[in-house]
Design a protein around this motif. Structure first.
Motif, PDB file in Angstrom:
ATOM      1  N   ASP A 270       0.815  -1.213   0.000  1.00  0.00           N
ATOM      2  CA  ASP A 270       0.000   0.000   0.000  1.00  0.00           C
ATOM      3  C   ASP A 270       0.850   1.266   0.000  1.00  0.00           C
ATOM      4  N   SER A 271       2.161   1.134  -0.169  1.00  0.00           N
ATOM      5  CA  SER A 271       3.060   2.291  -0.149  1.00  0.00           C
ATOM      6  C   SER A 271       3.418   2.690  -1.571  1.00  0.00           C
ATOM      7  N   LYS A 272       3.580   3.998  -1.756  1.00  0.00           N
ATOM      8  CA  LYS A 272       3.933   4.513  -3.072  1.00  0.00           C
ATOM      9  C   LYS A 272       5.008   5.577  -2.900  1.00  0.00           C
ATOM     10  N   PHE A 273       6.012   5.526  -3.759  1.00  0.00           N
ATOM     11  CA  PHE A 273       7.153   6.438  -3.661  1.00  0.00           C
ATOM     12  C   PHE A 273       7.470   7.006  -5.039  1.00  0.00           C
ATOM     13  N   LEU A 274       7.896   8.272  -5.022  1.00  0.00           N
ATOM     14  CA  LEU A 274       8.348   8.938  -6.246  1.00  0.00           C
ATOM     15  C   LEU A 274       9.874   9.015  -6.204  1.00  0.00           C
ATOM     16  N   GLN A 275      10.517   8.414  -7.190  1.00  0.00           N
ATOM     17  CA  GLN A 275      11.981   8.368  -7.240  1.00  0.00           C
ATOM     18  C   GLN A 275      12.485   9.318  -8.337  1.00  0.00           C
ATOM     19  N   TYR A 276      13.186  10.376  -7.901  1.00  0.00           N
ATOM     20  CA  TYR A 276      13.842  11.288  -8.832  1.00  0.00           C
ATOM     21  C   TYR A 276      15.281  10.828  -9.046  1.00  0.00           C
ATOM     22  N   ARG A 277      15.714  10.822 -10.297  1.00  0.00           N
ATOM     23  CA  ARG A 277      17.116  10.525 -10.621  1.00  0.00           C
ATOM     24  C   ARG A 277      17.692  11.694 -11.406  1.00  0.00           C
ATOM     25  N   LEU A 278      18.705  12.357 -10.811  1.00  0.00           N
ATOM     26  CA  LEU A 278      19.347  13.501 -11.449  1.00  0.00           C
ATOM     27  C   LEU A 278      20.654  13.049 -12.094  1.00  0.00           C
ATOM     28  N   ILE A 279      20.836  13.385 -13.376  1.00  0.00           N
ATOM     29  CA  ILE A 279      22.027  13.013 -14.124  1.00  0.00           C
ATOM     30  C   ILE A 279      22.748  14.287 -14.547  1.00  0.00           C
ATOM     31  N   ASN A 280      23.999  14.424 -14.132  1.00  0.00           N
ATOM     32  CA  ASN A 280      24.815  15.576 -14.506  1.00  0.00           C
ATOM     33  C   ASN A 280      25.596  15.232 -15.771  1.00  0.00           C
ATOM     34  N   LEU A 281      25.125  15.694 -16.918  1.00  0.00           N
ATOM     35  CA  LEU A 281      25.782  15.452 -18.198  1.00  0.00           C
ATOM     36  C   LEU A 281      26.768  16.559 -18.554  1.00  0.00           C
ATOM     37  N   ASP A 309      28.826  15.382  -9.000  1.00  0.00           N
ATOM     38  CA  ASP A 309      29.986  15.595  -9.849  1.00  0.00           C
ATOM     39  C   ASP A 309      29.634  15.387 -11.318  1.00  0.00           C
ATOM     40  N   ALA A 310      30.509  15.900 -12.183  1.00  0.00           N
ATOM     41  CA  ALA A 310      30.328  15.719 -13.622  1.00  0.00           C
ATOM     42  C   ALA A 310      30.308  14.231 -13.956  1.00  0.00           C
ATOM     43  N   ALA A 311      29.436  13.860 -14.905  1.00  0.00           N
ATOM     44  CA  ALA A 311      29.285  12.466 -15.349  1.00  0.00           C
ATOM     45  C   ALA A 311      28.858  11.548 -14.200  1.00  0.00           C
ATOM     46  N   HIS A 312      28.133  12.076 -13.223  1.00  0.00           N
ATOM     47  CA  HIS A 312      27.616  11.290 -12.109  1.00  0.00           C
ATOM     48  C   HIS A 312      26.098  11.485 -12.015  1.00  0.00           C
ATOM     49  N   SER A 313      25.477  10.652 -11.222  1.00  0.00           N
ATOM     50  CA  SER A 313      24.039  10.767 -11.000  1.00  0.00           C
ATOM     51  C   SER A 313      23.743  10.500  -9.538  1.00  0.00           C
ATOM     52  N   GLN A 314      22.598  11.009  -9.089  1.00  0.00           N
ATOM     53  CA  GLN A 314      22.108  10.747  -7.734  1.00  0.00           C
ATOM     54  C   GLN A 314      20.613  10.485  -7.791  1.00  0.00           C
ATOM     55  N   THR A 315      20.133   9.755  -6.777  1.00  0.00           N
ATOM     56  CA  THR A 315      18.718   9.407  -6.714  1.00  0.00           C
ATOM     57  C   THR A 315      18.152   9.812  -5.359  1.00  0.00           C
ATOM     58  N   VAL A 316      16.962  10.425  -5.364  1.00  0.00           N
ATOM     59  CA  VAL A 316      16.230  10.776  -4.147  1.00  0.00           C
ATOM     60  C   VAL A 316      14.840  10.152  -4.241  1.00  0.00           C
ATOM     61  N   THR A 317      14.400   9.519  -3.176  1.00  0.00           N
ATOM     62  CA  THR A 317      13.095   8.859  -3.143  1.00  0.00           C
ATOM     63  C   THR A 317      12.242   9.485  -2.041  1.00  0.00           C
ATOM     64  N   VAL A 318      11.013   9.902  -2.381  1.00  0.00           N
ATOM     65  CA  VAL A 318      10.122  10.561  -1.432  1.00  0.00           C
ATOM     66  C   VAL A 318       8.744   9.916  -1.517  1.00  0.00           C
ATOM     67  N   PRO A 319       7.998   9.904  -0.413  1.00  0.00           N
ATOM     68  CA  PRO A 319       6.630   9.384  -0.457  1.00  0.00           C
ATOM     69  C   PRO A 319       5.763  10.238  -1.385  1.00  0.00           C
ATOM     70  N   THR A 320       4.772   9.630  -2.003  1.00  0.00           N
ATOM     71  CA  THR A 320       3.926  10.362  -2.937  1.00  0.00           C
ATOM     72  C   THR A 320       2.561   9.705  -3.037  1.00  0.00           C
ATOM     73  N   THR A 321       1.609  10.473  -3.550  1.00  0.00           N
ATOM     74  CA  THR A 321       0.301   9.934  -3.928  1.00  0.00           C
ATOM     75  C   THR A 321       0.126  10.011  -5.437  1.00  0.00           C
ATOM     76  N   LEU A 322       1.173  10.433  -6.121  1.00  0.00           N
ATOM     77  CA  LEU A 322       1.126  10.600  -7.577  1.00  0.00           C
ATOM     78  C   LEU A 322       0.989   9.243  -8.253  1.00  0.00           C
ATOM     79  N   ASP A 323       0.176   9.198  -9.320  1.00  0.00           N
ATOM     80  CA  ASP A 323       0.025   7.981 -10.096  1.00  0.00           C
ATOM     81  C   ASP A 323       1.042   7.954 -11.230  1.00  0.00           C
TER      82      ASP A 323
END
Length: 408
Positions: A270-281, A309-323
């Motif tokens: 019953d849990s839902k999460f929104l995962q953002y992934r930022l890519i530094n190109l 950093d350049a050519a790196h990525s990071q991910t942040v995950t937050v609770p959401t109700t978004l479909d």
């Protein structure tokens, strides 16, 4: 009897053919399920390919992702092996996109003289534009170094070595100067300066009272080149009884900023999460990154990242109700070299039933980086509490940041 003899020879011929085929595959150096994704070691530089025993040298392979597709390559490990074992290793270097490359400095020294046959091995994971793992790759590159014994006719002078990757104009670039003492007596009253002969640099003199015999020390500098082209660095060392210097030229590229964000809705029970992934190109680190999204209904949960950093990525995950299967309008603000930048984009929010591996914090970074390699995927249920805390803190941080910026 004759038929058995013929069958034996045919079997041997078949075995030899299989061995040749396997050898040909192994010699290619890249194991990939998708031939459109190509990762190679395009070049290897050696700071001193004829060192003496005890000298520290830097072997720097350039890992290049030459694919024209939207896939990425996550570098999990780069090793330098030979002379009876592993000599140097670095892990978790981040992700490079198609057309990008990264230099990986590996430092080592040798106790014995002779010709050294070394191997640089790059291991990583190929993913496509949807973040799906396509293959686990391994690339090898041979390196040859000739090590000689130190001359006994006269005591060696202190040795200097400048280590620096290519720089970006208007941004800080780390530079390391290594001092080696091969003398029988300690060095005293060390004074080291780093300057540029063709640009202005604002650096301070580094001091060290004593450097023991057969020992090394490193001095760290941050330089900020003013213009593109090349910068000619010169390191000068003075001690109580010696004075030496060395030089090195490095390329200075124009600043290129390119930040992309994708979003995925992850559901479990019953849990839902929104995962953002930022890519530094881009080709320089980005700082103080905030991402805010909106859809047709209203704002989506915001995300705050640390330094990427350049050519790196990071991910942040937050609770959401978004479909899932919706479109988000994302606005991202960040800083590079003390200057503020922003970008806007529309992303299609996909869905995933994959669990997320436990987060591992990177130094001085508020965001978390997650590994999605097949061998590290674990259950999400054990990390729900941690993700809730992370999402709450990230959202509060973005709200406070925007209120402070708007003067509320």
């Amino acid at each position: 009897m004759g038929n058995n003899h013929m069958d034996s020879r045919a079997l041997k011929a078949l075995i030899m053919t299989a061995v040749v085929c396997l050898s040909t595959v192994a010699a290619a150096g890249v194991v990939s399920a998708d031939n459109s994704l190509k990762v190679t070691v395009s070049d290897v530089t050696v700071s001193d390919d004829e060192p003496t025993t005890g000298d520290t040298i830097t072997i720097t392979p350039t890992v290049r992702h030459s694919s024209s597709s939207d896939g990425a390559f996550e570098i999990t490990q780069v090793t330098l092996s030979g002379d009876g074992g592993n000599l140097a290793k670095v892990s978790d270097l981040g992700t490079i996109a198609g057309g990008e490359s990264i230099d990986v400095p590996l430092r080592t020294s040798f106790d014995s003289a002779g010709d050294k046959e070394l191997t640089v091995t790059v291991r990583g994971v190929q993913t496509d534009s949807d973040g799906i793992t396509r293959s686990i790759d391994s690339v090898e590159y041979p390196v040859y170094v000739s090590v000689s014994a130190p001359s006994s006719s006269s005591p060696p002078e202190p040795r200097l070595q400048i280590d620096a990757q290519s720089a970006v104009a208007g941004t800080n670039t780390p530079v390391t100067v290594t001092v080696s003492n091969g003398e029988e007596d300690p060095l005293t009253d060390l004074s080291l300066d780093l300057e540029a002969t063709n640009q202005n640099l604002d650096t301070e003199t580094r001091l060290k009272p004593v450097l023991g015999t057969e020992n090394i020390t490193q001095f760290e500098f941050d330089i900020r080149p003013e213009r593109t082209g090349t910068i000619d660095l010169k390191a000068s060392l003075e001690t109580s009884d010696a004075a030496v210097n060395t030089s090195k030229s490095i390329d200075v590229d124009a600043l290129r900023t390119d930040v992309r964000v994708d979003a995925t809705v992850i559901e479990e029970n019953d849990s839902k999460f929104l995962q953002y992934r930022l890519i530094n190109l881009g080709n320089a680190a980005v700082n103080d990154v905030t991402t805010v999204g909106t859809d047709d209904v209203g704002p989506a949960p915001a995300a705050a990242f640390g330094t990427v950093d350049a050519a790196h990525s990071q991910t942040v995950t937050v609770p959401t109700t978004l479909d899932a299967d919706t479109t988000l309008s994302l606005h991202t603000e960040y800083q590079v070299g003390g200057e503020s930048y922003d970008s806007s984009q529309s992303v299609h929010v996909s869905s995933s039933s994959m669990s997320i591996a436990p987060a591992t914090a990177q130094p001085n970074q508020s965001a978390q980086q997650f590994s999605l390699t097949p061998g590290s995927i674990t259950s999400l249920s054990g990390s729900v509490a941690a993700l809730l805390v992370l999402g709450s803190l990230g959202g509060l941080g973005v709200i406070a940041f925007r209120r402070f910026r708007d003067g509320e």
